[in-house]
Design an enzyme around this catalytic site. Sequence first.
Site, PDB file in Angstrom:
ATOM      1  N   HIS A 186      53.685  24.982  67.156  1.00 56.77           N
ATOM      2  CA  HIS A 186      54.938  25.326  67.934  1.00 56.77           C
ATOM      3  C   HIS A 186      54.743  26.369  69.035  1.00 56.77           C
ATOM      4  O   HIS A 186      54.551  27.259  69.024  1.00 56.77           O
ATOM      5  CB  HIS A 186      55.766  25.486  67.177  1.00 56.77           C
ATOM      6  N   CYS A 187      55.286  25.547  70.468  1.00 58.49           N
ATOM      7  CA  CYS A 187      55.567  26.628  71.700  1.00 58.49           C
ATOM      8  C   CYS A 187      56.523  26.677  71.841  1.00 58.49           C
ATOM      9  O   CYS A 187      57.454  26.044  72.097  1.00 58.49           O
ATOM     10  CB  CYS A 187      54.506  25.225  73.130  1.00 58.49           C
ATOM     11  N   ILE A 188      56.905  27.912  72.436  1.00 61.64           N
ATOM     12  CA  ILE A 188      58.484  28.153  72.278  1.00 61.64           C
ATOM     13  C   ILE A 188      58.742  28.470  73.971  1.00 61.64           C
ATOM     14  O   ILE A 188      59.808  28.560  73.964  1.00 61.64           O
ATOM     15  CB  ILE A 188      58.651  30.039  72.245  1.00 61.64           C
TER      16      ILE A 188
END
Length: 415
Positions: A186-188
Amino acid sequence: MMGTLQNVAIVVLVISFFTFVAFFGRLPALRNTPIGTIHRIIWLHIPRGLRVVDQRLTQGRLSASISKLAHTLWHDRHPVVMIFFILLLSVSEILFLPPAWAMLSTTRKVNAVFILTLPYLFLYAAAASDPGYITPENHSHQMALYPYDFTIFHPGQTCRTCHLLKPARSKHCSICKRCVAKMDHHCIFINGCVGYGNHHYFLLLLLTTAFLTTYATYIGFAILSDQVRIQVPSWTAWGSGFTWSQYANIWAWTLQEHTRIGAVTLLCLLTSPLVWGLLGYHVYLIWAGTTTNESMKWSDWQAEMTEGFAFKRELPSDRQKDQSIELAWTRWPVESEQIVVRTEDGLPPRGQGLIGVGEWQRVWKLADVENLYDLGFWDNFWDVFWPRYGFHHRAANGNQETRSCPTSPAGAGVG
Ligand SMILES: [Zn+2]
Ligand SMILES: [Zn+2]
């Protein structure tokens, strides 16, 4: 005016430094370095101290509401980091371009427009495209993407939230609250998952951002060097023929005269290695035929193996498949020829209804088990960029050797 800009530049530098520490400080490899120490001070010792003070002042009400906010920021989707990233890009460009524009040649102007636009384009593409959310409607398609390797992905696991069988290589994202096909992480920065559907856009975002910071560093130093030469005609690019103190003085004067260009150039110089490092790490993962998520599973296996709790045995190629948990056919050109399991007691598995034939062999290291998802660098690369068309040419050659597992990936969970 210059003072304000200098402050802005310092704030930007400080923020990027803390971002760096926040991302890399928890890596095991950096635990015993100053970066690891600063990480512990910022994320452990200072919060602990502040909580003690807050306990005295407000009976802990302030820290309760802060930790609630932190929980929301940490566990839910929100665009805060993405906005920070866009601001970092656009504010730097607004600072850099107006004073630099007149000093750029036409070629550099064209290059600059091109190089500045691409990161925004791929940020949009990575954030707006479907990373591969698994729904009841597309579930059978997702199940056909990859076969189970019976090592890090076993058939028959159901997601407790989505109530669907987990396809091989997928993972449930607790932030997106969905299962994602070939989940990487999951890439912020893109405020979403990187998975089967947008992995290539994510890599292009890293690549174009790395180009942007590198090009800006180069152009910035070229402009500043030209400015120095107006004052000091004997100046060369590396300042050869000057003493260290003259060299430092000339740069200090230049940065003061051209604060906007200087600050952004320094920021780009400092962030370039970070972006190239992240890109290099993701290229390494592709080379190893794995994902960020899977590299953590491989690390866990490495630990089990070292302890002597891991066993493998053969899977016959003509085995009967339980059609309720595993598809008879996937588009992947190879199937698992092994099953790897762990036991609680360190003794070979006994009568647990496990599939496979022959004796169980103890496995001591990752190199002794095969990584089904590694077809070699170019095919792995092909699978990321053109997944739908990748394997047509292989249908004829049938089975192909897979290579061994990635050896103890260093930076699990970064990015
Ligand atoms: Zn799920
Ligand atoms: Zn996610």
